[in-house]
Scaffold this active site. Structure first.
Site, PDB file in Angstrom:
ATOM      1  N   GLY A 180       0.813  -1.207   0.000  1.00  0.00           N
ATOM      2  CA  GLY A 180       0.000   0.000   0.000  1.00  0.00           C
ATOM      3  C   GLY A 180       0.839   1.245   0.000  1.00  0.00           C
ATOM      4  CB  ALA A 181      -0.153   4.789   0.471  1.00  0.00           C
ATOM      5  N   GLY A 230       3.616   0.901   2.908  1.00  0.00           N
ATOM      6  CA  GLY A 230       4.625  -0.143   2.934  1.00  0.00           C
ATOM      7  C   GLY A 230       4.110  -1.481   2.430  1.00  0.00           C
ATOM      8  CE  LYS A 250       0.916  -1.189   7.693  1.00  0.00           C
ATOM      9  NZ  LYS A 250       0.171   0.035   8.078  1.00  0.00           N
ATOM     10  CG  ASP A 278      -6.909   6.270   5.272  1.00  0.00           C
ATOM     11  OD1 ASP A 278      -7.804   6.533   4.443  1.00  0.00           O
ATOM     12  OD2 ASP A 278      -5.853   5.708   4.958  1.00  0.00           O
TER      13      ASP A 278
END
Length: 1003
Positions: free
Chosen positions: A698-699, A701, A717, A826
């Site tokens: 994803g944005a 990692g 992650k 988010d």
């Protein structure tokens, strides 16, 4: 007392006693229909009431007997009671009932046509509830009804034509619903109507019915945001009693009818945000002696402002963002009421009236982006109430009036982009309530006065591009709320005051192109929030302090064009810099390894003693390159880079992942922080970080699936070394740069919270070059990936419903049970993870924020955090963060679950999912919205969930329920018909009904 008298009294009281007993019984039945978490009905106790309900909370009885002092129940007022349930039609059995108010509760379901049984009803207020379905056509059968308020619900369908037959209706408000169709011309038949408010509904594109002009008793007409097109009908000028007219935010065209000046009783006219053209009526305004506010902003109007209009005793004049020209009539300064004057975004010219503000209590004046010239009137703040003085981008000249020093009411001053000169009045620097002071791009001279210490509320100080000189006063360190200081392109000199390190809220310090000297002030590391530091082209000297590497949020550093010497601090490697420039100084020694790359070569040019593993910096020829050579060098780099990418791209990408993993394995000393008892070590994690174990990216990692030696599985992650741009999330509002990848926020948030529906963070591991977060493993991945893939068939409605309840429960914990509350910022389907039983966990807290209860309206953020399609409409322009932002995003997730569609889709055109659902519902009905993969036997429950999603995505934040209320509403959906959600082996299983039997069978 005679027997006859006694008999008479008994006969008189018996009917009232019997009636009140019966009404007491009805109200007891009503009480049982509601969920009452706050105990509103706690005193509705029959044993305490005796024979009368007249002492119940919310109940008022009429005075029909001078002997008993009591009569029939006349009014029930349950406003703000926090009760939930369907509308109790049993109220219509109270034959004397005249007034009903359920304002601001959770009344749900539809409004039955049986409401016509409330025969004596005079007022009905059901505003701010959760009612759905169509408006009952039978409402117009209520012969005594005068006031009808259904604002802030989810009513849909058309306004019934029968509404034109109301006999005594004086006020109708249907604001902020989902009503479609056209505004019916039959409304023009309600001869008694005084107020008509239909604003904020998705009507079909249509014109204002001319028949509205027949409502000769009308005093208020509000039709804002009703999708109106065409011209304003001349017939509206017949509304001689009209006091308030609002046609704003539509698509109206044509000119403003000259007959509008016949509205002699009008007080307020709002026509803003349309496409009106032509000029304002030039005459006739003098008859409108009651007019106080006129707002025709954001149109295409031209010409001059009529002098007759400016001669009125206006309180507010808004004509901004049009094409007006000419001078502002001087007669406007004669108004003794004027407090708002907003003219920005036009082509006005000439001087402002000399006495403007002398007689009027001016509070806000904004004439920015015009062609005004001359001096500012000294009288603008004569009444002592001026708060906003906005004059940017004009041709004003001369000095600031000395009288401005006494204007203590000012909160916002913007005078940039003019030709002002001379010294700023000393007292002006220290105005106590100013939060924003902008004098940029003028010709001001002199020094910053020491009185600036009194500007305790100042957060933004922008005085760049002037001719200010002298030293910065030590008193500037007293501005404890200062967030941004831009003083570049002036003639300042001397050292930075030591007190500047007291500015702990400072995020931007830009003093480029001045004559400052000396070194860095001590304790520069105190500026923990500093994001941008630009001291380029001054005369600073000495060492760059090592502690600058402790400014962890710094991403813009420009110290070029000074006389800094010594070595480059190794600590700078701790920073994630998007802009980095140390060129043209006297630096020596080695370049830190992180920056010893060709991409940074321009950051170090012009430092003869600087050495590093970059060609040209270690051969003794490191002098400032001429421009042509630099461009030639860059061109060669580009061509070479392109060839390398084409030739060995595949090898690069394979090795990159290996290299990154190796950095983690071979990193320097690890820091391990655990939040639970661990059965593994960090080295067991490192050994499994290879490309074969990647399960997501994803944005922020990559995510790895790691099988431990004991058979347990965890998710790891690995955060990107530098932030990676992705989607439309985490983008800086001003610079466009990507913000921090959220390691600190994730650790701080997840490390201290515990909840079954929040993903569990086992531990975190970090070095200077690598950061890892170790979570519980969720075998079914993210909701977004599953829902929008070929495997979406696994998600039947009971599972989707369970996911919605679980996720809502987790968010409610963050909002209501954490102290202080936490806003996720988010919320999206990709951040809701699913375990093996499809239990949901809220994840990814990289941009989460703690909400400071002292901030009214939420915390103001410097970045827009969130993802396309999920961002609340008000967040993008206010940057105000509170729980309502999360609630909007969660509403989008519910709509995803119901429709099976993504939040943004090319098929929607310019719409997002929320707008698509609203428009499709009104045009094609419910079936066109629902996911065809869902079984129709759950249609009722799915529809109720859809209503919850629509409520959460209301464009007005105040209309969105709290997260705790959302949980309650979702739980009620499952409790209405629990047989459909039978439990089998602890799992949620669909339960179907046989048409031939009352018993179900698990399928």
């Amino acid at each position: 007392m005679s027997p006859h008298t006694l008999c008479f009294l008994l006969l008189f009281f018996i009917p009232f006693t019997l009636c009140l007993n019966q009404e007491l019984h009805y109200l007891q039945q009503l009480k049982l229909q509601f969920d009452d978490p706050d105990g509103f009905f706690s005193d509705w106790n029959e044993s305490l009431a005796g024979d009368s309900p007249c002492n119940f909370t919310g109940v008022i009885c009429s005075k029909q007997s001078t002997f008993s002092g009591t009569g029939f129940v006349e009014s029930v007022d349950f406003s703000n009671a926090n009760i939930a349930g369907t509308f109790p039609i049993i109220l219509c059995k109270l034959t004397g009932l005249k007034h009903i108010s359920f304002y601001n509760n959770s009344i749900n379901g539809t409004l039955s046509s049986d409401i016509s049984g409330c025969w004596n009803l005079v007022s009905l207020n059901l505003a701010q509830n959760l009612l759905t379905g169509e408006l009952p056509a039978t409402l117009s059968d209520l012969p005594e009804l005068k006031f009808l308020d259904l604002t802030g619900n989810n009513f849909s369908g058309h306004i019934p034509a029968s509404f034109g037959t109301f006999q005594k209706l004086e006020s109708i408000s249907l604001v902020d619903n989902l009503i479609s169709g056209y505004i019916p011309a039959s409304l023009g038949n309600i001869s008694t109507l005084k107020q008509l408010n239909l604003s904020y509904n998705p009507f079909f594109s249509g014109e204002i019915p001319p028949e509205i002009g027949n409502l000769t008793q009308l005093e208020i007409l509000w039709l804002s945001n009703c999708n109106l097109i065409g011209k304003i009908p001349n017939s509206l000028s017949r509304l001689s009693k009209l006091v308030d007219l609002d046609l704003s935010t539509n698509k109206l065209t044509g000119s403003i009818p000259s007959s509008f000046t016949e509205l002699v009783n009008i007080v307020q006219i709002e026509l803003y945000n349309n496409s009106l053209t032509g000029e304002l009526p030039s005459t006739g305004w003098s008859k409108m002696t009651s007019l106080r506010l006129i707002d025709v902003s954001m149109n295409l109007l031209t010409g001059n402002l009529p002098e007759e209009l400016c001669s009125l005793q206006l309180e507010s004049l808004h004509v901004y963002e049009n094409k007006f020209s000419g001078n502002l009539p001087k007669i406007i300064s004669n108004s003794s009421n004027l407090n708002e004057l907003r003219l920005f975004g036009n082509k006005f010219s000439g001087d402002l009236p000399e006495n403007l503000g002398k007689k009027s209590p001016l509070t806000w004046i904004d004439v920015s982006d015009n062609l005004f010239s001359g001096k500012l009137p000294a009288s603008l703040c004569d009444k002592g109430v001026l708060e906003e003085l906005l004059m940017i981008n004009n041709k004003f000249s001369g000095e600031l009036p000395a009288s401005f020093s006494a204007c203590g009411s000012l909160t916002r001053v913007r005078l940039g982009g003019n030709n002002f000169s001379g010294e700023v009045p000393v007292g002006f620097w220290g105005l106590p309530h100013v939060s924003f002071l902008e004098l940029v791009d003028n010709s001001f001279t002199g020094v910053i006065g020491k009185s600036i210490a009194g500007a305790g509320n100042l957060s933004t100080l922008n005085i760049a591009k002037n001719k200010f000189s002298g030293e910065l006063p030590e008193e500037i360190g007293a501005l404890e709320n200062l967030v941004e200081f831009s003083g570049g392109d002036n003639q300042f000199s001397g050292e930075l005051p030591a007190s500047i390190v007291n500015l702990e809220q400072l995020t931007k310090l830009d003093l480029r192109n001045n004559g400052f000297s000396g070194g860095f002030p001590k304790s520069i590391e105190s500026l923990k929030k500093l994001n941008e530091l630009n001291l380029a082209n001054n005369k600073f000297s000495g060492d760059i302090p090592e502690t600058i590497g402790e400014l962890f949020v710094l991403n813009y550093l420009d110290l070029s064009g000074n006389k800094f010497s010594g070595k480059i601090p190794v600590g700078l490697q701790n920073l994630r810099l998007n802009e980095f420039n140390l060129s043209s100084n006297l630096l020596t020694g080695d370049i830190p390894p992180v920056y010893a790359k060709k991409v940074y070569i321009d950051s170090f040019l012009g430092n003869p003693g600087l050495c590093g593993d970059i060609e040209g910096l270690c051969d003794g020829k490191n002098v400032t390159k001429n421009v042509g050579y630099v461009w030639l060098l860059r061109t060669i780099y580009v061509i070479t880079g392109f060839i390398l990418i084409v030739g060995v791209g595949w090898f690069y990408f394979r090795c990159k992942n290996f290299k990154n993993s190796k950095e983690c394995i071979d990193g320097s000393k690890w820091t391990l922080m655990s939040f639970h008892k661990l059965s593994f070590s960090e080295y067991e994690i490192m050994g499994a970080l290879d490309e074969d174990n990647v399960v997501g990216s994803g944005a922020s990692g990559k995510v790895y699936k790691v099988v431990l030696g004991n058979g347990d599985i965890v998710a790891v992650k690995k955060l990107w070394g530098g932030s990676k741009k992705g989607e439309c999330e985490n983008i800086d509002n001003e610079s466009g740069s990507v913000v921090d990848n959220g390691f600190d926020a994730e650790v701080e948030t997840l490390g201290r919270i515990r909840h079954k529906n929040i993903v569990r963070l086992w531990c975190c591991c970090s070095t200077k070059t690598c950061k890892l977060l170790v979570y519980e493993y969720m075998p079914n991945g993210s909701l977004g990936d599953l829902l929008h893939s070929s495997k979406s068939g696994l998600l039947d409605w009971p599972i989707r419903y369970k996911i919605a309840v679980d996720a809502a429960d987790g968010l409610a914990y963050l909002h209501h049970d954490c102290v202080p509350p936490i806003v996720h910022r988010d919320v999206k389907s990709n951040n809701i993870l699913l375990d093996g039983e499809f239990g949901a966990r809220v994840a990814d807290f990289g941009v989460a924020k703690v909400v400071d209860g002292k901030e009214k309206g939420g915390n103001s953020m410097s970045v827009i955090a969130g993802s396309c399609g999920y961002i609340a409409p008000e967040y993008a322009y206010t940057l105000r963060v509170n729980e309502k932002s999360d609630i909007y995003s969660f509403g989008v997730v519910i709509l995803e679950l119901v429709t099976g569609k993504r939040p943004v889709d090319p098929k929607f055109g310019e719409k997002d999912l929320v707008k698509w659902v609203c428009s499709t519902l009104s045009q094609r009905g419910l079936d066109a919205v629902l996911d065809p993969k869902l079984d129709s036997c759950f249609k009722e429950e799915i529809c109720k969930a859809l209503n919850v999603g629509l409520l959460c995505t209301s464009p007005l934040p105040i209309n969105r329920p709290s997260m705790r209320k959302v949980v309650n509403m979702l739980q009620e959906i499952g409790s209405v018909n629990p047989m459909k959600f039978a439990s089998k082996d602890g799992k949620l299983t669909p339960y179907y009904f046989d048409d031939k039997s009352d018993h179900g069978s698990v399928v």
